[in-house]
Design a protein around this motif. Sequence first.
Motif, PDB file in Angstrom:
ATOM      1  N   VAL A  55       0.974  -1.210   0.156  1.00 37.49           N
ATOM      2  CA  VAL A  55       0.088  -0.143   0.034  1.00 37.49           C
ATOM      3  C   VAL A  55       1.080   1.210   0.080  1.00 37.49           C
ATOM      4  CG1 VAL A  55      -0.217   0.214   2.469  1.00 37.49           C
ATOM      5  CG2 VAL A  55      -2.096   0.969   1.060  1.00 37.49           C
ATOM      6  N   ASN A  56       2.179   1.023   0.573  1.00 34.12           N
ATOM      7  CA  ASN A  56       2.914   2.339   0.423  1.00 34.12           C
ATOM      8  C   ASN A  56       3.357   2.934  -0.887  1.00 34.12           C
ATOM      9  OD1 ASN A  56       3.397   2.830   3.406  1.00 34.12           O
ATOM     10  ND2 ASN A  56       4.022   0.762   3.088  1.00 34.12           N
ATOM     11  N   PHE A  57       3.370   1.876  -1.799  1.00 27.74           N
ATOM     12  CA  PHE A  57       3.648   2.136  -3.210  1.00 27.74           C
ATOM     13  C   PHE A  57       2.395   3.488  -3.694  1.00 27.74           C
ATOM     14  CE2 PHE A  57       5.813  -1.953  -4.606  1.00 27.74           C
ATOM     15  CZ  PHE A  57       6.885  -1.435  -3.586  1.00 27.74           C
ATOM     16  N   SER A  58       1.220   3.367  -3.052  1.00 26.20           N
ATOM     17  CA  SER A  58       0.283   4.150  -3.408  1.00 26.20           C
ATOM     18  C   SER A  58       0.611   5.689  -3.147  1.00 26.20           C
ATOM     19  CB  SER A  58      -1.123   3.775  -2.918  1.00 26.20           C
ATOM     20  OG  SER A  58      -1.552   2.510  -3.329  1.00 26.20           O
ATOM     21  N   TYR A  59       1.257   5.936  -2.109  1.00 30.23           N
ATOM     22  CA  TYR A  59       1.646   7.324  -1.611  1.00 30.23           C
ATOM     23  C   TYR A  59       2.569   7.984  -2.712  1.00 30.23           C
ATOM     24  CZ  TYR A  59       0.030   6.762   3.214  1.00 30.23           C
ATOM     25  OH  TYR A  59      -0.957   6.687   4.222  1.00 30.23           O
ATOM     26  N   GLY A  60       3.323   7.168  -3.256  1.00 36.08           N
ATOM     27  CA  GLY A  60       4.290   7.870  -4.324  1.00 36.08           C
ATOM     28  C   GLY A  60       3.412   8.222  -5.544  1.00 36.08           C
ATOM     29  N   CYS A  61       2.419   7.400  -5.808  1.00 39.21           N
ATOM     30  CA  CYS A  61       1.648   7.749  -6.932  1.00 39.21           C
ATOM     31  C   CYS A  61       0.601   8.732  -6.710  1.00 39.21           C
ATOM     32  CB  CYS A  61       0.651   6.545  -7.158  1.00 39.21           C
ATOM     33  SG  CYS A  61       1.753   4.958  -7.862  1.00 39.21           S
ATOM     34  N   VAL A  62      -0.021   8.762  -5.438  1.00 33.63           N
ATOM     35  CA  VAL A  62      -0.882   9.878  -5.264  1.00 33.63           C
ATOM     36  C   VAL A  62      -0.272  11.300  -5.195  1.00 33.63           C
ATOM     37  CG1 VAL A  62      -0.904  10.018  -2.545  1.00 33.63           C
ATOM     38  CG2 VAL A  62      -3.239  10.287  -4.020  1.00 33.63           C
ATOM     39  N   PHE A  63       1.025  11.313  -4.696  1.00 28.57           N
ATOM     40  CA  PHE A  63       1.783  12.549  -4.690  1.00 28.57           C
ATOM     41  C   PHE A  63       1.988  13.299  -5.968  1.00 28.57           C
ATOM     42  CE2 PHE A  63       3.926  11.048  -0.724  1.00 28.57           C
ATOM     43  CZ  PHE A  63       2.892  11.370   0.246  1.00 28.57           C
ATOM     44  N   ILE A  64       2.183  12.277  -7.163  1.00 27.77           N
ATOM     45  CA  ILE A  64       2.237  12.511  -8.478  1.00 27.77           C
ATOM     46  C   ILE A  64       0.879  13.240  -9.070  1.00 27.77           C
ATOM     47  CG2 ILE A  64       2.660  11.647 -10.769  1.00 27.77           C
ATOM     48  CD1 ILE A  64       4.716   9.589  -9.589  1.00 27.77           C
ATOM     49  N   PHE A  65       0.038  12.530  -8.555  1.00 26.44           N
ATOM     50  CA  PHE A  65      -1.603  12.894  -8.841  1.00 26.44           C
ATOM     51  C   PHE A  65      -1.802  14.435  -8.443  1.00 26.44           C
ATOM     52  CE2 PHE A  65      -2.791   8.428  -9.937  1.00 26.44           C
ATOM     53  CZ  PHE A  65      -3.235   8.698 -10.931  1.00 26.44           C
ATOM     54  N   ILE A  66      -1.361  14.738  -7.217  1.00 30.83           N
ATOM     55  CA  ILE A  66      -1.566  15.755  -6.513  1.00 30.83           C
ATOM     56  C   ILE A  66      -0.647  16.808  -7.288  1.00 30.83           C
ATOM     57  CG2 ILE A  66      -1.266  17.155  -4.508  1.00 30.83           C
ATOM     58  CD1 ILE A  66      -1.831  14.718  -2.755  1.00 30.83           C
TER      59      ILE A  66
END
Length: 497
Positions: free
Chosen positions: A399-410
Motif C-alpha cells: 500500500v505504501n507504493f500508492s503514496y508515491g503515486c498519489v503525490f504525483i497525481f496531486i
Amino acid sequence: MTVRRAHADEETPLLHSDSHETRKRKHTPIPWGQFSILLFVQLAEPLTSQVIYPFAPDLIRNIGITHGDETRVGYYVGLMQSIFFATQAMTVLHWSRISDHIGRKPVIMTGLMGLSLSMYCFGLSRTFWGAVISRSLNGALNGNIGVMKSMLAEITDPSNIAQAYAFMPIAWSTGATLGPIIGGTLSHPAERFPNVFGQTEFFKKYPYFLACSIPATFSAVACFITLFFLNETVRNPLSIRQLLRLSPKVAAVEHDAQLPKSLDVDDSSRPLPLRRLLIPRVIIAAANYAFLAIVDITLRALQPVFYSTPVALGGLGLNPQTIGLILSLYGVTNGVMQIFLFGKIHDRFGTKRVYMAGLASVLPVFALFPVINELARLEGLSSTVWALVLGQALLSIIVNFSYGCVFIFITASSPNKASLGSVNGMAQMIVSIMRTVGPATANSLFSLSIDQQHHYMGGYFVYYVLGALVCVSLWVGTFLPERTMSDGAAAEEGEDS
C-alpha cells in the motif's frame, strides 16, 4: 516593451501531456544535493512524533491525570498523540499558501524551529495540559509536510519525479525506527545511567527531557542547514513585511510587479486564490490522498492492538518486544522495497495502476486478521500462524507504493506551479483530519467488536467495516486520470532504451 500574457487558467494542468514535449524529454538525473537536504530535513518530523511513543504511557501515569486508573491511560495517550494532527490540520493549509508567496525556505525554517521549541517544552512538561499545549504547538507550527512535497516537485520533472518519491519513505522509516529507540533508551536517564546522570537533579525532576532534547536539537540543526544550503525554489518571493501589509489579491498584483519586465507575465507566475483551486482535478486527487491515508493509518493503528490482544479475545497475545521486532522488520523491508522497486514498478505499469493495486492489497491484509486469530485458537502460535503474520506484514508494504503515486497525481493536478504549495497544503489538511480520527475510530471499532457483551459478527465487525472502507476508496480512485505526464516520460524512456 510589450508584455504578453500566455493563456492559462485553473483548468490548465501543471503537467500537461504534450506529445511532442514528451517525445523529446529524456530521463533527468535527480538533483542529489538539494534532494538529500530535503530528505535530511524531513527526518525531523518522524523523530519528534515517534520519540514520545515508548514513554507516553509512563508520562501519563506519572503526572497523575488518571488518578491510578490504568484503564484511562490509553485514552489520555491517544488524546495527546492525536492533538498533533488536529492542530496541524488547522494550520497546514495556511503555511502552504504563505510559502507560495514568501518562499519555501522561511516556512520550512519556521516549522523546524517550531518542532525544536515544542519538543524542548514537552520535555519540561510536568502536567497533562502542559504536554498537550506542547504537542499542539508542535502541530500548529509545523507546515513542512506540504511545503517539502511542493519543493520536491519543483526540483524534479516528470521523468524523475517517481524515482524521487521512491526515496521519500526513507526519512519516515528512519525516524520511525530511531525515534522509539531514543525515547525508550534516554527516558529516566538518572535511573538508567546512574554513573553519568545519577547526581543531576535536573534529570530526576524532568526524566523525559533528555529523550526530547535529541530530536529538538536535530530540528534546530536542520533549520540552520536549510538556511545555509537549501536553495529557494519560488521565483521572486515577497518579503514577510510585504505579505503582512497586503491582502492576498494585492499581494498577487505586487508579486507580478516584482517580476523582471523582460519576462512574460502569465498566470503561472503567481499563486491562484483558494476558490480557483477548488476544481474537480484537485478535489479528486486530494480525496484519494485522504482515503489512502485513513485506510493506511487505520491498518497501522490496528496492527499492534491486534498483536497484543489475547488470543481468546481476538488477537495474538504477543509481548511488546515481539511486536516491536515485527514492526521494525516491516519498516526496514518497506524502505528497501520503496528504493529499489517503486520507480521500476511505476515506470512499468503507470501511476494509476500502481495506485489502485496498492490500495487493493489492503483487502487481503484485513481479511488475514480473523484467519490468523482462528488458526491461533486452534493451533496456538504455530509455524503456520507465524508464516501468516510475516506474510501479512510484508503484504501491507504494497500500500505504501500508492503514496508515491498519489503525490504525483496531486502535483499534476495543480493549475500552475506557483499554486503547488496551496494544493499540497489543502490535501495535507484533509489528510491530517483523517489521521486525527482514524486511529481512534479503528481502535474503538476493534474494542466494540471484541466486547463480550456485544461481540458483533463473531468479533470481526471491525474488519468488515474497514474492508468496506477500502472498497469505497477504490471507487474514489476510479475518478483519477488514466495517465500523467510522468507515465508518458517513463514510456518514452522505455522505448529509447
